[in-house]
Design an enzyme around this catalytic site. Structure first.
Site, PDB file in Angstrom:
ATOM      1  N   ARG A   1       0.848  -1.189   0.000  1.00 33.46           N
ATOM      2  CA  ARG A   1       0.000   0.000   0.000  1.00 33.46           C
ATOM      3  C   ARG A   1       0.881   1.234   0.000  1.00 33.46           C
ATOM      4  NH1 ARG A   1      -3.559  -2.207  -2.008  1.00 33.46           N
ATOM      5  NH2 ARG A   1      -5.603  -2.731  -1.150  1.00 33.46           N
TER       6      ARG A   1
ATOM      7  N   HIS B   1      -0.570   0.744 -10.043  1.00 35.36           N
ATOM      8  CA  HIS B   1      -1.375  -0.181  -9.223  1.00 35.36           C
ATOM      9  C   HIS B   1      -1.888  -1.363 -10.054  1.00 35.36           C
ATOM     10  CE1 HIS B   1      -3.892  -0.414  -5.306  1.00 35.36           C
ATOM     11  NE2 HIS B   1      -3.704  -1.627  -5.812  1.00 35.36           N
TER      12      HIS B   1
END
Lengths: 314, 314
Positions: A229, A277
């Site tokens: 993350r 991502h």
């Protein structure tokens, strides 16, 4: 007929519904967008397979019995301040997602280990500049966060010839990979690893855990792969470590703000690879087994797979 | 005292000599550059561990009994028109070189499979453009040239989750990887593989084997990783296939001319990654075992390991 609502990227919702109905033809599966707004419609929902719910949506479903996160992470759920945390919630466990994560992290570590970051810059400049890497068996990679994803990633790196170790908050076991935990374990991992793969969950404890102090405890020239993350990294500290040479390079897939703002220094940094991502995607065709298993466990009163402990944060 | 002469990149010669003497303290090991030019000096040489000999050098050594190539390939020897082919010659077999090749090819296949080539271009443009890859278990990789390097590379790719097959000129066996050979086998491999890894030796038969006809028989969008020899590829044909989309991308480490000329279209091609012949290096510390084993076999009159068959060309 039990009803499940489904939300994900638009292109995936129909695939989820098809994959779920193949496993549970007795379910009614509807896109969140198609759920009516009236009280009866809300009351008819039993289960939610959900990605980034509209704040308040889940709390407005009076008969909701189970939440399944489409991702392995939970921050797309917790961004809803009204998330009903008393309702059993399970994280995604998907062989396709695990596979994708292991591929990405392997690529990232190889990119740092084999000096592909400078080699790609050399290509951009049209320069033939031969550089050679050390033997992988002399190189140690630490996988921080050692759940399903970390374990599979560690095994892939070990199969390629790297020395691999893992670190997690609480003690864990693995047949072939030495594992460390807690603060003492972290000190040992940071002092000995040439590259670090970040697969920790986003929790208050892991917020900006990769800060100046953390980086100073690493081996000089440490390589960082972040597929966990964006919140794990203090970007200013990492940029400073890259400038001083304390960090040798970084392969980053996740960021505090996504898309990464166009003026962010990572984009054009010569020691940083930025990807949008894409490390790992949950595939409906492989992930639906986990959703069906979670529903079956709930119906049978059995322990839920990959159930979230909100006190722990994941 | 048997004497061996050593030539390699300048930085490696001392490491070779040290590694050889650790294994065979009875040898006299000297850099080629330090060998005298007179007849007595030339007559004193028994063995040669050699990389790109000065043309005529090896033929001028009257008592030479064994040539060991520093590389797995032989084109750096055969560029000497006076190479004495009647003297037993062995190719390098080095776990470090095998390891490096497997790392490079794994990185190359992942770069194509996970669309990192367009993603790196997107980064260069500062564009956040999410693209997702298929599951590796649905993707087939063919390793062309299935000796020691091909076999290890195939195993690494299989461990990562890819479907893998191999192709070689003559029939071979592998426990877990289906192998093909000959022209019929090649047709099957090209028709079914999403990516191809080229690890064939440079021989007259493999010269520009990757030509327009070969590429037309591949699956549309095929990815090419070349870590074998630059001579395998007809560059004009590959560039045309990249332009038409018949080839999806290429990761190239070796070229007809090295360094790759600065005006070559590969340098700035958006679908091509160029690296400067760094896929695999022979490490003295690991390769010296093979040299010692070859000398011991010769002394014992036993079969030589990895001996070259000049009729076959490798």
């Amino acid at each position: 007929m039990p009803k499940i609502i489904v939300s994900d990227s638009a292109s995936l919702v129909d695939r989820w519904i098809q994959a779920l109905l193949e496993r549970r033809p007795d379910l009614e599966a509807v896109p969140v967008a198609a759920l009516g707004d009236d009280e009866a419609a809300r009351a008819s929902v039993d289960y939610a397979l959900i990605w980034a719910p509209k704040p308040g949506l889940l709390a407005s479903l009076p008969n909701l019995k189970l939440i399944v996160s489409v991702g392995a992470g939970l921050d797309h759920l917790t961004s809803d301040p009204d998330l009903p945390r008393h309702i059993p919630t399970v994280r995604m466990v998907d062989p396709g997602l695990t596979q994708g994560m292991s591929e990405y992290c392997t690529w990232g570590v190889l990119s740092l280990h084999r000096l592909f970051v400078p080699l790609l810059n050399a290509q951009a400049s049209g320069v033939w500049d031969v550089v050679h890497a050390p033997i992988a068996s002399n190189v140690r990679v630490g996988v921080l966060g050692f759940g399903v994803l970390g374990s599979k990633t560690g095994e892939a790196l070990q199969a390629l010839g790297f020395q691999v170790c893992g670190w997690s908050r609480s003690p864990k076991q693995h047949d072939s990979i030495p594992l460390y935990h807690g603060e003492d374990g972290l000190r040992e991992v940071l002092a000995t690893c040439d590259h670090l793969v970040l697969l920790m969950p986003a929790t208050p404890e892991t917020y900006k855990i990769i800060n100046a102090d953390f980086l100073a405890r690493c081996k000089p020239g440490v390589g960082i792969v972040n597929a966990g993350r964006g919140s794990l990294i203090d970007d200013a500290a990492l940029l400073q470590a890259l400038a001083s040479g304390q960090a040798g390079g970084a392969v980053l897939d996740v960021f505090h703000q996504e898309p990464l703002p166009s003026d962010h220094p990572y984009w054009a940094h010569p020691k940083v690879i930025v990807t949008p991502h894409v490390a790992a995607l949950t595939y409906p065709e492989t992930g639906a087994d986990h959703v069906a298993a979670a529903i079956a466990a709930l119906e049978a009163g059995a322990p839920l797979p990959a159930v979230v402990d909100w006190d722990r944060g994941y």
